[in-house]
Design a protein around this motif. Structure first.
Motif, PDB file in Angstrom:
ATOM      1  N   GLU B  76     -28.481 -72.187  27.243  1.00 12.43           N
ATOM      2  CA  GLU B  76     -29.153 -72.647  26.107  1.00 12.43           C
ATOM      3  C   GLU B  76     -28.029 -72.794  25.027  1.00 12.43           C
ATOM      4  O   GLU B  76     -27.788 -73.822  24.174  1.00 12.43           O
ATOM      5  N   THR B  77     -26.965 -72.000  25.019  1.00  8.92           N
ATOM      6  CA  THR B  77     -25.953 -71.953  23.885  1.00  8.92           C
ATOM      7  C   THR B  77     -24.978 -73.101  24.372  1.00  8.92           C
ATOM      8  O   THR B  77     -24.236 -73.634  23.504  1.00  8.92           O
ATOM      9  N   TRP B  78     -24.624 -73.363  25.679  1.00  6.69           N
ATOM     10  CA  TRP B  78     -23.589 -74.256  26.112  1.00  6.69           C
ATOM     11  C   TRP B  78     -24.198 -75.161  26.987  1.00  6.69           C
ATOM     12  O   TRP B  78     -24.269 -74.890  28.432  1.00  6.69           O
ATOM     13  N   PRO B  79     -25.149 -75.861  26.450  1.00  7.50           N
ATOM     14  CA  PRO B  79     -25.965 -76.941  27.296  1.00  7.50           C
ATOM     15  C   PRO B  79     -25.292 -77.897  28.247  1.00  7.50           C
ATOM     16  O   PRO B  79     -26.058 -78.389  28.982  1.00  7.50           O
ATOM     17  N   SER B  80     -24.155 -78.106  27.853  1.00  8.48           N
ATOM     18  CA  SER B  80     -23.606 -79.204  28.669  1.00  8.48           C
ATOM     19  C   SER B  80     -23.318 -78.849  30.182  1.00  8.48           C
ATOM     20  O   SER B  80     -23.549 -77.691  30.653  1.00  8.48           O
ATOM     21  N   ALA B  81     -23.488 -79.974  31.185  1.00  9.06           N
ATOM     22  CA  ALA B  81     -23.381 -79.592  32.410  1.00  9.06           C
ATOM     23  C   ALA B  81     -22.211 -78.870  33.204  1.00  9.06           C
ATOM     24  O   ALA B  81     -21.141 -78.789  32.373  1.00  9.06           O
ATOM     25  N   PRO B  82     -22.198 -78.113  33.974  1.00  7.57           N
ATOM     26  CA  PRO B  82     -23.645 -77.946  34.984  1.00  7.57           C
ATOM     27  C   PRO B  82     -24.584 -76.852  34.087  1.00  7.57           C
ATOM     28  O   PRO B  82     -24.132 -75.850  33.938  1.00  7.57           O
ATOM     29  N   SER B  83     -25.789 -77.096  34.204  1.00 10.83           N
ATOM     30  CA  SER B  83     -26.888 -76.456  33.651  1.00 10.83           C
ATOM     31  C   SER B  83     -27.034 -75.428  35.005  1.00 10.83           C
ATOM     32  O   SER B  83     -26.880 -75.664  36.177  1.00 10.83           O
ATOM     33  N   LEU B  84     -27.500 -74.200  34.237  1.00 10.68           N
ATOM     34  CA  LEU B  84     -27.839 -73.115  35.423  1.00 10.68           C
ATOM     35  C   LEU B  84     -29.498 -73.256  35.739  1.00 10.68           C
ATOM     36  O   LEU B  84     -29.527 -73.129  37.045  1.00 10.68           O
ATOM     37  N   LEU B  85     -30.054 -73.507  34.790  1.00  8.98           N
ATOM     38  CA  LEU B  85     -31.567 -73.376  35.143  1.00  8.98           C
ATOM     39  C   LEU B  85     -32.027 -74.877  35.326  1.00  8.98           C
ATOM     40  O   LEU B  85     -31.417 -75.802  34.506  1.00  8.98           O
ATOM     41  N   PRO B  86     -32.949 -75.414  36.002  1.00  4.91           N
ATOM     42  CA  PRO B  86     -33.449 -76.776  35.878  1.00  4.91           C
ATOM     43  C   PRO B  86     -34.062 -76.914  34.471  1.00  4.91           C
ATOM     44  O   PRO B  86     -34.310 -76.241  33.481  1.00  4.91           O
ATOM     45  N   LYS B  87     -34.313 -78.317  34.420  1.00  7.74           N
ATOM     46  CA  LYS B  87     -34.795 -78.922  33.132  1.00  7.74           C
ATOM     47  C   LYS B  87     -36.303 -78.505  33.102  1.00  7.74           C
ATOM     48  O   LYS B  87     -37.018 -78.169  32.123  1.00  7.74           O
ATOM     49  N   HIS B  88     -37.109 -78.799  33.972  1.00  9.27           N
ATOM     50  CA  HIS B  88     -38.636 -78.729  34.002  1.00  9.27           C
ATOM     51  C   HIS B  88     -39.109 -77.479  34.106  1.00  9.27           C
ATOM     52  O   HIS B  88     -38.781 -76.660  34.759  1.00  9.27           O
ATOM     53  N   PRO B  89     -40.313 -77.326  33.310  1.00 12.73           N
ATOM     54  CA  PRO B  89     -40.851 -75.924  33.355  1.00 12.73           C
ATOM     55  C   PRO B  89     -41.189 -75.367  34.839  1.00 12.73           C
ATOM     56  O   PRO B  89     -40.952 -74.214  34.891  1.00 12.73           O
ATOM     57  N   TYR B  90     -41.690 -76.071  35.694  1.00 12.64           N
ATOM     58  CA  TYR B  90     -42.151 -75.568  37.058  1.00 12.64           C
ATOM     59  C   TYR B  90     -41.125 -74.970  37.718  1.00 12.64           C
ATOM     60  O   TYR B  90     -40.976 -73.712  37.942  1.00 12.64           O
ATOM     61  N   PRO B  91     -39.881 -75.879  38.010  1.00 11.68           N
ATOM     62  CA  PRO B  91     -38.784 -75.286  38.623  1.00 11.68           C
ATOM     63  C   PRO B  91     -38.116 -74.130  37.964  1.00 11.68           C
ATOM     64  O   PRO B  91     -37.712 -73.113  38.579  1.00 11.68           O
ATOM     65  N   ARG B  92     -38.158 -74.157  36.554  1.00 14.46           N
ATOM     66  CA  ARG B  92     -37.871 -73.137  35.644  1.00 14.46           C
ATOM     67  C   ARG B  92     -38.498 -71.871  35.784  1.00 14.46           C
ATOM     68  O   ARG B  92     -37.949 -70.665  36.279  1.00 14.46           O
ATOM     69  N   SER B  93     -39.758 -72.002  36.085  1.00 12.86           N
ATOM     70  CA  SER B  93     -40.527 -70.925  36.458  1.00 12.86           C
ATOM     71  C   SER B  93     -40.471 -70.223  37.718  1.00 12.86           C
ATOM     72  O   SER B  93     -40.230 -69.123  37.913  1.00 12.86           O
ATOM     73  N   GLN B  94     -39.944 -70.954  38.722  1.00 10.18           N
ATOM     74  CA  GLN B  94     -39.494 -70.491  39.887  1.00 10.18           C
ATOM     75  C   GLN B  94     -38.425 -69.614  39.951  1.00 10.18           C
ATOM     76  O   GLN B  94     -38.387 -68.634  40.628  1.00 10.18           O
ATOM     77  N   ALA B  95     -37.319 -70.286  39.431  1.00 12.10           N
ATOM     78  CA  ALA B  95     -36.077 -69.610  39.080  1.00 12.10           C
ATOM     79  C   ALA B  95     -36.354 -68.361  38.529  1.00 12.10           C
ATOM     80  O   ALA B  95     -35.865 -67.355  38.880  1.00 12.10           O
ATOM     81  N   ARG B  96     -37.318 -68.283  37.338  1.00 10.03           N
ATOM     82  CA  ARG B  96     -37.424 -66.876  36.954  1.00 10.03           C
ATOM     83  C   ARG B  96     -37.899 -65.900  37.675  1.00 10.03           C
ATOM     84  O   ARG B  96     -37.864 -64.719  37.841  1.00 10.03           O
ATOM     85  N   PHE B  97     -39.159 -66.350  38.490  1.00  7.96           N
ATOM     86  CA  PHE B  97     -39.861 -65.661  39.168  1.00  7.96           C
ATOM     87  C   PHE B  97     -38.900 -64.799  40.388  1.00  7.96           C
ATOM     88  O   PHE B  97     -38.863 -63.692  40.443  1.00  7.96           O
ATOM     89  N   TRP B  98     -37.977 -65.947  40.961  1.00 14.23           N
ATOM     90  CA  TRP B  98     -37.152 -65.333  42.074  1.00 14.23           C
ATOM     91  C   TRP B  98     -35.986 -64.564  41.583  1.00 14.23           C
ATOM     92  O   TRP B  98     -35.614 -63.352  42.220  1.00 14.23           O
TER      93      TRP B  98
END
Lengths: 234, 234
Positions: B76-98
């Motif tokens: 969040e602090t260095w949002p320039s590419a490459p992003s670590l988490l995806p942008k959209h809420p659903y794949p973000r939630s999957q990343a957090r789950f795993w």
């Protein structure tokens, strides 16, 4: 808007926080599917095959799992006010830190005291849980609500319910029932005036009151679950 | 940019993931403060008084704690590419789950096998850990990198390192050392061809290779820590 389902159980503090989040976001049109956690039904096994646990939020056909991840999903999917997490990275990180502390230390610590029968191990577990709750007592000093639990620069945020209040929302009712059935005291009002004051005011907020399970529901669950769980701990 | 400090320990997989994240974000100008975890120094106690553990990221004077929360902070602090988490809420939630699954089930499971001496409890712990790693084996099928671990709609994301690769980044080197010193096998290449292939390619990525601790550092740590930790488990 895609259809929303919440697969839950009324006694679960992890489901309770999600009902609160949906209501705070103004999402009233969702299907609530109460689960029997002894005989797990096909819907739970289908949507959460890894853990087979509640809560699961199903949005469209997408299952979202783990209650803290679900809170973030809700906040990101319905970003209109009131936001649950703050906007800036630092207070967001504080909110996430305290949420993890709340679940892994405070909630786990409280259950650990409850499942144990009397004796030295129970006394030690109570001592550990109380030390953990002391961090929350410090955190609520000077604030009406927890908000993020940290130094929150967004004006007025600590005057309204935020992410960490939802995460800690189980405390007032659940701890009271645990203390009564478990024959112990975790939150002495003399030692925890801030936390007890917060709890009393929190459960009186209309949207919270509306979602709180009845005391009887909790007592009934504790009565069924206690002998099973205690077999693991003693 | 405010000054960045990473309070860490070279043997810690939780610190390793943060060094990777900073390097991937192009943040090379930070101060790294190695900690002695037996004699905890004042800087660690000052910045992480609740847990007294590494890692801590200090940005300006703000301490950020818990490695998954720190990864989100960095993103969040260095949002320039490459992003670590995806942008959209659903794949973000999957990343957090795993990520939670990776830490609480896979990493905790692997340590649990390692700290135990031979015997029935160790055999059971190995069986449990292997079952958990099977979920990761399924997850990596058909992908070069884990990315978010889920159905990721962002084109090309699975062709580059993402959040979940960082979270699982300890596996290749740490498991190898655990297996050797612990005299056991967790990741049989016949049973885990995808995970082993991923591990081999992951550690060859230049930015990863640059941050990997030496095998000797890990062996030295395991040699010191093992008798202390095993005293808790046996």
């Amino acid at each position: 808007m895609a259809e929303v389902k919440l697969i839950g159980a009324k006694y679960s503090p992890f489901c309770f926080r999600l009902e609160l989040a949906l209501k705070l976001k103004g999402i009233h049109e969702y299907e609530y599917l109460e689960q029997d956690l002894i005989n797990k039904g096909p819907i739970l096994l289908h949507y959460n095959p890894v853990h087979k646990k509640v809560p699961v939020l199903v949005h469209g056909e997408n299952p979202i799992i783990e209650s803290l991840a679900i809170l973030e999903y809700i906040d990101e999917t319905w970003p209109s006010a009131p936001s649950l997490l703050p906007k800036h990275p630092y207070p967001r990180s504080q909110a996430r830190f305290w949420a993890k502390f709340a679940d892994e230390k405070c909630a786990a610590g409280a259950w650990d005291t409850y499942w144990r029968l009397k004796g030295e191990k129970k006394d030690k577990a109570i001592e550990v849980a109380i030390e953990r709750f002391e961090h929350l007592e410090k955190l609520i000093q000077g604030k009406k609500f927890f908000g993020t639990g940290g130094d929150d620069e967004e004006e007025g945020r600590e005057e309204r319910i935020g992410y960490l209040d939802l995460v800690l929302g189980w405390i007032p009712l659940w701890v009271e029932v645990m203390e009564e059935i478990g024959e112990m005291k975790l939150l002495d009002p003399q030692k925890f005036p801030g936390l007890c004051r917060w709890g009393r005011e929190f459960v009186e907020v209309p949207v919270i009151k509306e979602c709180l399970p009845s005391r009887e529901t909790l007592v009934q669950y504790f009565t069924i679950a206690t002998p099973m769980m205690r077999a693991h701990f003693t």
